[in-house]
Design a protein around this motif. Structure first.
Motif, PDB file in Angstrom:
ATOM      1  N   ASP A 316      76.901  44.775  42.786  1.00 25.12           N
ATOM      2  CA  ASP A 316      76.744  43.350  43.046  1.00 25.12           C
ATOM      3  C   ASP A 316      75.423  43.078  43.756  1.00 25.12           C
ATOM      4  OD1 ASP A 316      79.217  42.888  41.937  1.00 25.12           O
ATOM      5  OD2 ASP A 316      80.267  43.068  43.856  1.00 25.12           O
ATOM      6  N   THR A 317      74.832  41.927  43.449  1.00 21.76           N
ATOM      7  CA  THR A 317      73.570  41.539  44.072  1.00 21.76           C
ATOM      8  C   THR A 317      73.723  40.200  44.774  1.00 21.76           C
ATOM      9  OG1 THR A 317      72.764  40.407  42.081  1.00 21.76           O
ATOM     10  CG2 THR A 317      72.246  42.759  42.310  1.00 21.76           C
ATOM     11  N   VAL A 318      72.846  39.944  45.733  1.00 21.00           N
ATOM     12  CA  VAL A 318      72.813  38.682  46.461  1.00 21.00           C
ATOM     13  C   VAL A 318      71.408  38.112  46.348  1.00 21.00           C
ATOM     14  CG1 VAL A 318      73.111  37.544  48.681  1.00 21.00           C
ATOM     15  CG2 VAL A 318      74.565  39.484  48.074  1.00 21.00           C
ATOM     16  N   SER A 319      71.280  36.918  45.790  1.00 22.43           N
ATOM     17  CA  SER A 319      69.968  36.313  45.594  1.00 22.43           C
ATOM     18  C   SER A 319      69.413  35.814  46.924  1.00 22.43           C
ATOM     19  CB  SER A 319      70.071  35.147  44.606  1.00 22.43           C
ATOM     20  OG  SER A 319      68.799  34.569  44.399  1.00 22.43           O
ATOM     21  N   LEU A 320      68.197  36.253  47.268  1.00 18.33           N
ATOM     22  CA  LEU A 320      67.566  35.853  48.521  1.00 18.33           C
ATOM     23  C   LEU A 320      66.375  34.929  48.323  1.00 18.33           C
ATOM     24  CD1 LEU A 320      67.559  39.067  50.748  1.00 18.33           C
ATOM     25  CD2 LEU A 320      69.247  37.240  50.619  1.00 18.33           C
ATOM     26  N   ALA A 321      65.741  34.952  47.157  1.00 14.28           N
ATOM     27  CA  ALA A 321      64.570  34.102  46.945  1.00 14.28           C
ATOM     28  C   ALA A 321      64.380  33.850  45.464  1.00 14.28           C
ATOM     29  CB  ALA A 321      63.314  34.749  47.529  1.00 14.28           C
ATOM     30  N   PHE A 333      54.701  34.831  48.464  1.00 11.97           N
ATOM     31  CA  PHE A 333      56.108  35.136  48.237  1.00 11.97           C
ATOM     32  C   PHE A 333      56.787  35.162  49.598  1.00 11.97           C
ATOM     33  CE2 PHE A 333      59.217  38.596  48.542  1.00 11.97           C
ATOM     34  CZ  PHE A 333      60.159  38.200  47.609  1.00 11.97           C
ATOM     35  N   SER A 334      57.956  34.530  49.707  1.00 17.84           N
ATOM     36  CA  SER A 334      58.585  34.434  51.019  1.00 17.84           C
ATOM     37  C   SER A 334      60.095  34.517  50.912  1.00 17.84           C
ATOM     38  CB  SER A 334      58.187  33.113  51.698  1.00 17.84           C
ATOM     39  OG  SER A 334      58.771  33.003  52.971  1.00 17.84           O
ATOM     40  N   VAL A 335      60.693  35.252  51.840  1.00 13.51           N
ATOM     41  CA  VAL A 335      62.142  35.299  52.002  1.00 13.51           C
ATOM     42  C   VAL A 335      62.436  34.901  53.439  1.00 13.51           C
ATOM     43  CG1 VAL A 335      64.214  36.724  51.941  1.00 13.51           C
ATOM     44  CG2 VAL A 335      62.370  37.179  50.330  1.00 13.51           C
ATOM     45  N   ASP A 336      63.257  33.880  53.629  1.00 11.03           N
ATOM     46  CA  ASP A 336      63.643  33.450  54.974  1.00 11.03           C
ATOM     47  C   ASP A 336      65.035  32.860  54.880  1.00 11.03           C
ATOM     48  OD1 ASP A 336      64.036  32.380  57.463  1.00 11.03           O
ATOM     49  OD2 ASP A 336      62.057  31.481  57.631  1.00 11.03           O
ATOM     50  N   LEU A 374      74.454  39.691  58.313  1.00 13.21           N
ATOM     51  CA  LEU A 374      73.779  40.944  58.628  1.00 13.21           C
ATOM     52  C   LEU A 374      72.275  40.747  58.718  1.00 13.21           C
ATOM     53  CD1 LEU A 374      73.968  44.039  58.994  1.00 13.21           C
ATOM     54  CD2 LEU A 374      73.787  44.236  56.508  1.00 13.21           C
ATOM     55  N   TYR A 375      71.714  39.912  57.811  1.00 14.84           N
ATOM     56  CA  TYR A 375      70.274  39.692  57.761  1.00 14.84           C
ATOM     57  C   TYR A 375      69.867  38.384  58.433  1.00 14.84           C
ATOM     58  CZ  TYR A 375      69.302  43.653  54.760  1.00 14.84           C
ATOM     59  OH  TYR A 375      69.144  44.917  54.276  1.00 14.84           O
ATOM     60  N   ARG A 376      70.746  37.825  59.251  1.00 15.92           N
ATOM     61  CA  ARG A 376      70.487  36.536  59.885  1.00 15.92           C
ATOM     62  C   ARG A 376      69.166  36.561  60.654  1.00 15.92           C
ATOM     63  NH1 ARG A 376      75.070  34.737  63.815  1.00 15.92           N
ATOM     64  NH2 ARG A 376      74.116  36.311  65.154  1.00 15.92           N
ATOM     65  N   GLY A 377      68.342  35.564  60.410  1.00 17.75           N
ATOM     66  CA  GLY A 377      67.067  35.475  61.098  1.00 17.75           C
ATOM     67  C   GLY A 377      65.973  36.304  60.474  1.00 17.75           C
ATOM     68  N   PHE A 378      66.287  37.013  59.385  1.00 15.86           N
ATOM     69  CA  PHE A 378      65.292  37.876  58.759  1.00 15.86           C
ATOM     70  C   PHE A 378      64.231  37.059  58.030  1.00 15.86           C
ATOM     71  CE2 PHE A 378      63.787  39.674  54.814  1.00 15.86           C
ATOM     72  CZ  PHE A 378      63.073  40.747  55.306  1.00 15.86           C
ATOM     73  N   VAL A 379      62.986  37.489  58.146  1.00 14.50           N
ATOM     74  CA  VAL A 379      61.890  36.857  57.419  1.00 14.50           C
ATOM     75  C   VAL A 379      60.997  37.937  56.823  1.00 14.50           C
ATOM     76  CG1 VAL A 379      61.809  34.704  58.729  1.00 14.50           C
ATOM     77  CG2 VAL A 379      60.544  36.689  59.546  1.00 14.50           C
ATOM     78  N   MET A 380      60.429  37.640  55.674  1.00 14.51           N
ATOM     79  CA  MET A 380      59.466  38.528  55.035  1.00 14.51           C
ATOM     80  C   MET A 380      58.583  37.682  54.147  1.00 14.51           C
ATOM     81  SD  MET A 380      58.986  40.063  51.740  1.00 14.51           S
ATOM     82  CE  MET A 380      57.901  41.385  51.187  1.00 14.51           C
ATOM     83  N   SER A 381      57.292  37.954  54.138  1.00 12.66           N
ATOM     84  CA  SER A 381      56.381  37.240  53.248  1.00 12.66           C
ATOM     85  C   SER A 381      55.291  38.191  52.790  1.00 12.66           C
ATOM     86  CB  SER A 381      55.759  36.018  53.941  1.00 12.66           C
ATOM     87  OG  SER A 381      54.908  36.422  55.000  1.00 12.66           O
TER      88      SER A 381
END
Length: 436
Positions: A316-321, A333-336, A374-381
């Motif tokens: 299973d996958t979870v869409s983040l961006a 590209f950004s995930v937040d 689990l990933y609450r507050g996570f950011v990546m760009s």
């Protein structure tokens, strides 16, 4: 090396309250647009309270991220550059008196929030949160009020920079201000259609030759380009300083043109699998899809992408961006997931930190809420170059989710895959250079 100081301006708990005589206004829907000089504008829906005793919903609506140099630059200018402007706008609906439709996006009012950037800068290296505004604010003389909670939170992040394009097998440095420290090396590989064998170019080869091959003149590139009917077999492996592989990205689905077209379409995108080492083998960590959306009008073509997380290497996958970037000029590209499940595709999405509920269908919430906690507050760009341009990706990762080199390397591999997707999605009527 320590992470770089960043600050997030968090806006939450938004609600509108109308005067009792303005029931016709409360029948429409509203949103807020947030503007701060030097930062991309954001929007979020805002609800209105139907009764005096209604409680304001506790949730985060918008986060504006600023690095220490960006704060210093804004603080050195006039007060206009340190003012957060919140526009309340009305969309849809119809006046009850039958006087015509209410124009979508019509400005209803505006609130200015002054940010004490010098104080925010002083607290950027600490764990202290500064409350800037909390409570109801009157909007002009109309009797309309806006409830808000605005605060500044320290948000340290690691910054990584490639010293060349991913296909040139560059080194990757951790960056903190003017300091640079090598942390990873990249090894690009590809499979030719004739040999179907993996060929690699290692960063351990002669640096001058590698750079010369990557930054040769355009005329030399044209001589060595070759046409392809599909683009497949590309991979990039991230190694730590000891030479051990700590992450990888490998093409999972070939990039092929759609029928009667020379571009990879959204209906049949190419895909990468992002991998991490685990128990003597590679373990799936994420999946990146990419395609090209043709646009003959203003703005030109767009590079589309979708990134899904694969929790615990499962199925299973979870869409983040999911979003698009201008194919010609590039972008970011950004995930937040602080403010929503897919923030790049829905500017009004939100995530309730208290109940793990957010925008999206009930099935989305049921399968993904624990992952987002689990990933609450996570950011990546990551910066993404434009088509035909050279570029060195810069990757920013939230410090709270980097506990080892493998954590950071996975995001470096993701950034490399996205950069390579610019070439993989290039129209097939245009040839690729020899490195690819």
């Amino acid at each position: 090396m320590d992470p770089c100081p960043f600050v997030r301006i968090v806006v939450g708990n938004l609600a509108l309250k109308f005067p009792e005589a303005s029931s016709r206004l409360s029948s429409a829907s509203y949103y807020c647009k947030f503007k701060l000089r030097g930062v991309a504008s954001q929007i979020s829906d805002v609800s209105h309270l139907a009764a005096e005793g209604d409680a304001v919903e506790s949730r985060i609506h918008v986060c504006l991220a600023l690095s220490k140099p960006e704060i210093e630059k804004l603080a050195a200018k006039s007060s206009d550059f340190s003012t957060l402007k919140i526009e309340i706008r009305r969309r849809g609906g119809r006046e009850s008196g039958g006087c015509g439709s209410l124009r979508s996006g019509k400005l209803v009012g505006c609130v200015l929030v002054q940010l004490d950037l010098k104080n925010i800068l002083e607290n950027s290296g600490t764990n202290r949160t500064s409350v800037i505004q909390n409570g109801w604010v009157s909007i002009g003389d109309s009797g309309l009020k806006l409830h808000m909670n605005v605060r500044a939170e320290p948000d340290p992040r690691f910054v990584f920079g490639f010293d060349g394009e991913p296909e040139c097998s560059p080194q990757v440095f951790q960056v903190n201000g003017s300091l640079k420290q090598p942390v990873f090396s990249c090894k690009f590989g590809f499979r030719t259609s004739g040999e179907r064998a993996l060929r690699s170019r290692s960063s351990a080869t002669d640096t001058s030759t590698s750079l010369a091959n990557c930054f040769r003149s355009a005329g030399a590139e044209e001589d060595e380009e070759r046409p392809l009917k599909e683009r497949k077999g590309w991979s990039i492996t991230i190694h730590d300083l000891s030479g051990s592989p700590v992450a990888a990205a490998s093409m999972l689905t070939p990039f092929v043109p759609s029928e009667n077209s020379d571009c990879v379409s959204k209906s049949n995108p190419g895909a990468w699998l992002i991998l991490r080492p685990g128990y003597g083998t590679w373990k799936p960590w994420g999946r990146l899809e990419a395609w090209r959306e043709r646009n003959r009008g203003i703005g030109g073509d767009r590079l589309g992408y979708r990134f899904d997380l694969i929790p615990d290497g499962g199925i299973d996958t979870v869409s983040l961006a999911s979003s698009t970037i201008n194919a010609k000029s590039g972008g970011k590209f950004s995930v937040d997931i602080t403010t929503g499940f897919t923030p790049m595709s829905s500017t009004s999405s939100s995530f309730d930190l208290g109940s793990a509920s957010g925008s999206g269908s009930s099935s989305d919430l049921g399968s993904a809420s624990w992952v987002h906690l689990l990933y609450r507050g996570f950011v990546m760009s990551s910066t993404v170059r434009g088509d035909g341009k050279s570029g060195k990706p810069e990757v920013v990762v939230g410090a709270q989710h980097v506990t080892c080199s493998e954590d950071a390397a996975a995001f470096v591999a993701l950034a490399a895959a996205l950069d390579l997707s610019v070439d993989a999605c290039r129209p097939f009527s245009r040839k690729l250079r020899k490195e690819l």
